[in-house]
Structures are given as C-alpha cells and as structure tokens.
Scaffold this motif. Structure first.
Motif, mmCIF file in Angstrom:
data_model
loop_
_atom_site.group_PDB
_atom_site.id
_atom_site.type_symbol
_atom_site.label_atom_id
_atom_site.label_comp_id
_atom_site.label_asym_id
_atom_site.label_seq_id
_atom_site.Cartn_x
_atom_site.Cartn_y
_atom_site.Cartn_z
ATOM 1 N N SER A 40 0.841 -1.192 0.000
ATOM 2 C CA SER A 40 0.000 0.000 0.000
ATOM 3 C C SER A 40 0.879 1.246 0.000
ATOM 4 O O SER A 40 1.889 1.310 0.718
ATOM 5 N N SER A 42 0.402 3.981 1.357
ATOM 6 C CA SER A 42 0.443 4.605 2.686
ATOM 7 C C SER A 42 1.479 3.956 3.607
ATOM 8 O O SER A 42 1.781 4.494 4.669
ATOM 9 N N ALA A 51 -3.566 9.367 3.330
ATOM 10 C CA ALA A 51 -4.519 8.431 2.719
ATOM 11 C C ALA A 51 -5.556 9.141 1.853
ATOM 12 O O ALA A 51 -5.885 8.672 0.761
ATOM 13 N N THR A 52 -6.063 10.269 2.298
ATOM 14 C CA THR A 52 -7.074 10.999 1.531
ATOM 15 C C THR A 52 -6.513 11.485 0.200
ATOM 16 O O THR A 52 -7.139 11.310 -0.850
ATOM 17 N N LEU A 54 -3.868 10.329 -1.385
ATOM 18 C CA LEU A 54 -3.531 9.170 -2.216
ATOM 19 C C LEU A 54 -4.780 8.655 -2.930
ATOM 20 O O LEU A 54 -4.754 8.407 -4.142
ATOM 21 N N ALA A 55 -5.879 8.499 -2.206
ATOM 22 C CA ALA A 55 -7.122 7.998 -2.795
ATOM 23 C C ALA A 55 -7.658 8.968 -3.849
ATOM 24 O O ALA A 55 -8.139 8.540 -4.905
ATOM 25 N N LYS A 56 -7.549 10.248 -3.576
ATOM 26 C CA LYS A 56 -8.034 11.272 -4.504
ATOM 27 C C LYS A 56 -7.344 11.172 -5.864
ATOM 28 O O LYS A 56 -7.948 11.431 -6.900
ATOM 29 N N HIS A 57 -6.088 10.757 -5.852
ATOM 30 C CA HIS A 57 -5.311 10.650 -7.087
ATOM 31 C C HIS A 57 -5.183 9.201 -7.569
ATOM 32 O O HIS A 57 -4.329 8.898 -8.398
ATOM 33 N N SER A 58 -6.033 8.313 -7.039
ATOM 34 C CA SER A 58 -6.047 6.891 -7.417
ATOM 35 C C SER A 58 -4.674 6.232 -7.274
ATOM 36 O O SER A 58 -4.258 5.437 -8.108
ATOM 37 N N HIS A 60 -2.794 3.677 -5.131
ATOM 38 C CA HIS A 60 -3.076 2.606 -4.182
ATOM 39 C C HIS A 60 -1.815 1.892 -3.712
ATOM 40 O O HIS A 60 -1.678 1.592 -2.534
ATOM 41 N N ASP A 64 2.290 2.537 -7.887
ATOM 42 C CA ASP A 64 1.495 3.610 -8.485
ATOM 43 C C ASP A 64 2.203 4.956 -8.343
ATOM 44 O O ASP A 64 2.072 5.833 -9.200
#
Length: 131
Positions: A40, A42, A51-52, A54-58, A60, A64
């Motif tokens: 991951s 993170s 985490a927020t 990272l998720a916003k920019h896809s 994972h 990536d």
C-alpha cells in the motif's frame, strides 16, 4: 525480511507475517517490483497520514507512485521538495538509510510454571470453565 536496504527489508518483513510463511527475501529487481506492487502506498515512510490525498489521485500501491515525478508528488500530496524526492526514491525501492545494529540486551528473564497436575487434569479444568 531480507533485502538490499532497510526499506525493502521492512516491507518484506511485513509481507511475510501471517498469513505469509514468516520469511520473505527480496534479492532480485523483480522481487522488489513485486513487493512494491503489493505494498500500500500509505506504507511508504512519510505517507501514512496522506490516505485521503492518495485515494483522490487513485494511488493505491507503492508502484502507483512511480508514475509521478517529484514535482507531481509535491503538488498532489502536499510534500516539501525534499520529502517528494525521498518518496520518489522510496517508491522505487531506493533507500540510503543507515542500518544500525541493535544494542545488546542488558538483561534476560525466564519464568517457569510448576504443577503436580497432569496435562489431562489441566485440560479438564480449562474445558469445565467453558459454557
């Protein structure tokens, strides 16, 4: 975990924990790429609180992150220039951190438990306590 640097050894150690087999070696570049693909994003040092973003920019996995330049990492994740450069190296399995040996243990303790009861007596006590 056994690897060529501290980061990969730590990630390998984490990956080897249950349900793994307890040991993971990262010897070849392909091993590192596989490990980073399964890690991951993170888990990369410095990104645990991101985490927020990272998720916003896809984003994972650690692999990536490899598609982003240091400038893009800085912009997307709000990192300093030095932090972005460090994350850029770490996500590629590059870690120049010095590995120090642990201080020797200063004490050792041992304990034992003696009883006259047999194993079957103890089993009966354990089983009688269950409902």
């Amino acid at each position: 975990g056994v690897a060529r640097n501290r980061l990969l050894a730590k990630l390998a150690s984490t990956a080897a924990k249950p349900p793994g087999d307890g040991f993971r070696a990262v010897i070849y570049d392909g091993d590192a790429a596989e490990l980073l693909g399964a890690t991951s994003a993170s888990k990369i040092p410095g990104l645990g609180s991101k985490a927020t973003e990272l998720a916003k920019h896809s984003i994972h996995s650690a692999s990536d992150l490899q598609r982003l330049s240091a400038n893009e990492l800085q912009e997307c994740l709000g990192l300093s220039a030095d932090g972005a450069a460090r994350v850029g190296d770490l996500c590629r399995g590059i870690d120049e951190s010095v590995v120090r040996s642990a201080d020797p243990k200063q004490s050792l303790s041992a304990s034992s438990w003696l009883t006259d009861a047999t194993i079957s007596d103890l089993a009966c006590k354990v089983n009688s306590g269950r409902s």
